[in-house]
Design a protein around this motif. Structure first.
Motif, mmCIF file in Angstrom:
data_model
loop_
_atom_site.group_PDB
_atom_site.id
_atom_site.type_symbol
_atom_site.label_atom_id
_atom_site.label_comp_id
_atom_site.label_asym_id
_atom_site.label_seq_id
_atom_site.Cartn_x
_atom_site.Cartn_y
_atom_site.Cartn_z
ATOM 1 N N PHE A 131 -134.574 11.793 -93.441
ATOM 2 C CA PHE A 131 -133.440 11.303 -92.535
ATOM 3 C C PHE A 131 -132.128 11.839 -93.187
ATOM 4 O O PHE A 131 -131.995 11.876 -94.244
ATOM 5 N N ASN A 132 -131.179 12.578 -92.021
ATOM 6 C CA ASN A 132 -129.811 12.625 -92.487
ATOM 7 C C ASN A 132 -128.975 11.814 -91.802
ATOM 8 O O ASN A 132 -129.255 11.743 -90.539
ATOM 9 N N LEU A 133 -128.181 10.939 -92.535
ATOM 10 C CA LEU A 133 -127.273 10.353 -91.764
ATOM 11 C C LEU A 133 -125.856 10.694 -91.933
ATOM 12 O O LEU A 133 -125.393 11.342 -92.978
ATOM 13 N N VAL A 134 -124.962 10.017 -91.149
ATOM 14 C CA VAL A 134 -123.352 10.047 -91.363
ATOM 15 C C VAL A 134 -122.757 8.795 -90.930
ATOM 16 O O VAL A 134 -123.442 7.966 -90.311
ATOM 17 N N ARG A 135 -121.718 8.566 -91.674
ATOM 18 C CA ARG A 135 -121.215 7.378 -91.564
ATOM 19 C C ARG A 135 -120.032 7.687 -90.203
ATOM 20 O O ARG A 135 -119.008 8.390 -90.519
ATOM 21 N N LYS A 136 -120.104 6.742 -89.151
ATOM 22 C CA LYS A 136 -119.174 7.181 -88.142
ATOM 23 C C LYS A 136 -118.545 5.747 -87.822
ATOM 24 O O LYS A 136 -119.361 4.760 -87.862
ATOM 25 N N ASP A 137 -117.334 5.830 -87.962
ATOM 26 C CA ASP A 137 -116.546 4.220 -87.573
ATOM 27 C C ASP A 137 -116.990 3.314 -88.524
ATOM 28 O O ASP A 137 -117.357 2.046 -88.194
ATOM 29 N N GLY A 138 -117.424 3.456 -90.135
ATOM 30 C CA GLY A 138 -117.919 2.608 -90.813
ATOM 31 C C GLY A 138 -119.264 2.238 -90.688
ATOM 32 O O GLY A 138 -119.848 1.367 -91.391
ATOM 33 N N LYS A 139 -120.145 2.837 -89.908
ATOM 34 C CA LYS A 139 -121.480 2.527 -89.488
ATOM 35 C C LYS A 139 -122.370 3.658 -89.793
ATOM 36 O O LYS A 139 -121.943 4.805 -89.229
ATOM 37 N N TRP A 140 -123.582 3.549 -90.502
ATOM 38 C CA TRP A 140 -124.311 4.777 -90.810
ATOM 39 C C TRP A 140 -125.141 5.033 -89.640
ATOM 40 O O TRP A 140 -125.562 4.050 -89.149
ATOM 41 N N LEU A 141 -125.459 6.054 -89.111
ATOM 42 C CA LEU A 141 -126.255 6.545 -88.019
ATOM 43 C C LEU A 141 -127.156 7.787 -88.437
ATOM 44 O O LEU A 141 -126.661 8.362 -89.329
ATOM 45 N N ILE A 142 -128.276 7.638 -87.854
ATOM 46 C CA ILE A 142 -129.350 8.763 -88.137
ATOM 47 C C ILE A 142 -129.037 10.115 -87.330
ATOM 48 O O ILE A 142 -128.772 10.128 -86.213
ATOM 49 N N ALA A 143 -128.579 11.164 -87.844
ATOM 50 C CA ALA A 143 -128.159 12.200 -87.435
ATOM 51 C C ALA A 143 -129.114 13.270 -86.931
ATOM 52 O O ALA A 143 -129.295 13.823 -85.891
#
Length: 157
Positions: A131-143
């Protein structure tokens, strides 16, 4: 009496670990690692209920999944994957990861973890998820998600 309660609690934890029911968050050693694993667990919970909206919730819009199965590569959007899971049947499905390797650098993270995939409570196949994840607006999302799912010789973890 306190000793008995402590012993019972330890036995419960040991029994849970032995049966593989520990959630991935328990493998995380820091609050940040737990936060990174949370969207992974949320996606798995959405899959188990075959709920496309719940599957998509922890995913980055327009993200993709790449699956390797027996040397064959399949690429699918998260949107198509979630819709496929929701409409592909009535069996109970469950994916469990174990021993995740978690790396975090500021607003990017990755989780590398072996998994087993169960259908109606029986192991169907296993492999490795990345899984590659990014933090967007303080929330981790699976990219993105890459998975090797071709094995049937699954360990009993």
């Amino acid at each position: 009496m306190e000793t008995t309660l402590l012993v019972r609690s330890l036995l419960l934890v040991a029994r849970t670990a032995a049966t593989g029911l520990l959630t991935p968050a328990l493998y995380a050693t820091t609050t940040e690692e737990q936060a990174v694993l949370a969207p992974v667990q949320a996606m798995f919970e959405g899959m188990a209920t075959r709920n496309a909206a719940a599957i998509k919730e922890p995913l980055l819009h327009d993200g993709t999944m790449v699956v390797m199965r027996n040397g064959t590569l399949t690429q699918i959007t998260f949107e198509a994957f979630a819709d496929r899971v929701q409409t592909s049947g009535k069996t109970h499905i469950e994916e469990r990861i174990h021993d995740p390797l978690i790396r975090i650098d500021n607003d990017v993270a990755m989780v590398w973890a072996p998994f087993v995939f169960l259908i109606d409570g029986k192991v169907d196949h296993c492999g490795t998820d990345l899984f590659n994840l990014v933090r967007k607006d303080g929330k981790w999302l699976i990219a993105s998600l890459t998975a090797d799912v071709g094995r049937k010789d699954c360990p009993t973890k």
